[in-house]
Design a protein around this motif. Sequence first.
Motif, PDB file in Angstrom:
ATOM      1  N   LEU A  73       3.362   9.587   3.996  1.00 50.57           N
ATOM      2  CA  LEU A  73       2.647   8.831   4.749  1.00 50.57           C
ATOM      3  C   LEU A  73       1.587   9.095   5.948  1.00 50.57           C
ATOM      4  O   LEU A  73       1.531   8.413   6.646  1.00 50.57           O
ATOM      5  N   ASP A 121       0.789  -0.975   0.019  1.00 47.81           N
ATOM      6  CA  ASP A 121       0.014  -0.206   0.275  1.00 47.81           C
ATOM      7  C   ASP A 121       0.578   1.065   0.066  1.00 47.81           C
ATOM      8  O   ASP A 121       1.772   1.264   0.902  1.00 47.81           O
ATOM      9  N   GLN A 122       0.961   2.092  -0.781  1.00 44.37           N
ATOM     10  CA  GLN A 122       0.992   3.400  -1.022  1.00 44.37           C
ATOM     11  C   GLN A 122       2.748   3.226  -1.182  1.00 44.37           C
ATOM     12  O   GLN A 122       3.742   3.772  -0.837  1.00 44.37           O
TER      13      GLN A 122
END
Length: 299
Positions: free
Chosen positions: A229, A165-166
Motif C-alpha cells: 500500500l 481503492d486497493q
Amino acid sequence: MNSPAQEPAAATASSSLEAVVDVPEPQRAKRRGPGRNLPAAIAVGGVLVVVLLVSVLVVPQAFPVVAAIAMVGAVLELTRALSSGGLEVPPVPLLVGVIGMVVSTVVFGAEGLLLSTAAAVSVLILWRVTESMGLTALRDVAGGVLALAWVPFLGCFLLLLMQQDQGPVLVLLAVLGPVGNDVGGYIAGVLFGRHPMAPSISPKKSWEGFAGSLVLGTATVTAVATLALGLPWWTGVTLGAVLVVVATCGDLSESLLKRDLGIKDMGHLLPGHGGVLDRIDSILLAAPTTYVMLEVLLP
C-alpha cells in the motif's frame, strides 16, 4: 496393613501423583503437545488461504459469495451452540438476514448494511414473537441479535473494505493480521508458554504466546501496509499492534462463550481448526477495526 516393602512403593506413587497435580497448567499443556491435529490444521489452513487469495485477487466478484458462505456457516454453528445453552434462536430469519445484509452491503455500501441490519433484527423479533411470548422469547431474541451483530454485521466490513481503492489489499490486511496473530501465538505458546494469560477463560493462552502474536502479527501487517500500500511504517506498526490486541480479544470472547455453554468447539467442519466461527472469530473484530483505523490514520 502394608508391609515394609509396600510402604516405599506407596510413598513413591503418592509423591508422583502430587507431582502431577502440582504441575502448572501451561507445563501440562506443553507436555501433552499442541492439542490439535497439526497436519490436518496445516492442510486445511492452506486450502483456506488459497480460496481467500483466489476470491480476493483473481476473481474478486466471487468474494461476496465466499464471505456469505462463511457467515452462513458461522451463524448456523452459533445457533446450534446457543441451543445447547437453552436458547431457541430461529435460524431461518438469521440466514435470510445474512444474505440480505451481504447483498445490501455490496449494492448500497455502509448505508445498506445499517438498514439491512435493522430490517433483519425486526424480522427476527416478529418471527420469534409469533411463536410465543414471555421471558424465553426475549432471551431467544437477544441471542439472535447477538448472532446478527457478531457475524454478518462485523463480517460485512470486509465487503466495505473491498469496495475502497486497493480494496483487495485492504481485505488481506484485515485478514493477515489475525492470521499472524494466531500463528505467532501458537508457535510462541507451544515453545515458551509458561504464564497463563486468562486461565479461567482459555488455559492454553499465555503471555509468551501473546508476545509471539504481537511480533508476527505486527510484522505481517507492517509488511503489507508498507510494501503493497505504500503507507508509512508507523501506520503499519500502529495498525498491526491494534489488530493483534483486537484479534486476541476476539479469541478470548469466543472462548468465554464456549466455556459458558460447556462446549469445546463451535463446530467440526474444519479438521484441526474446529468450526467456521472458530476460524473467523478474530477476523470478525479485525475487519471493522481496520476500516475505522484507516479512516482515523489516513482520513
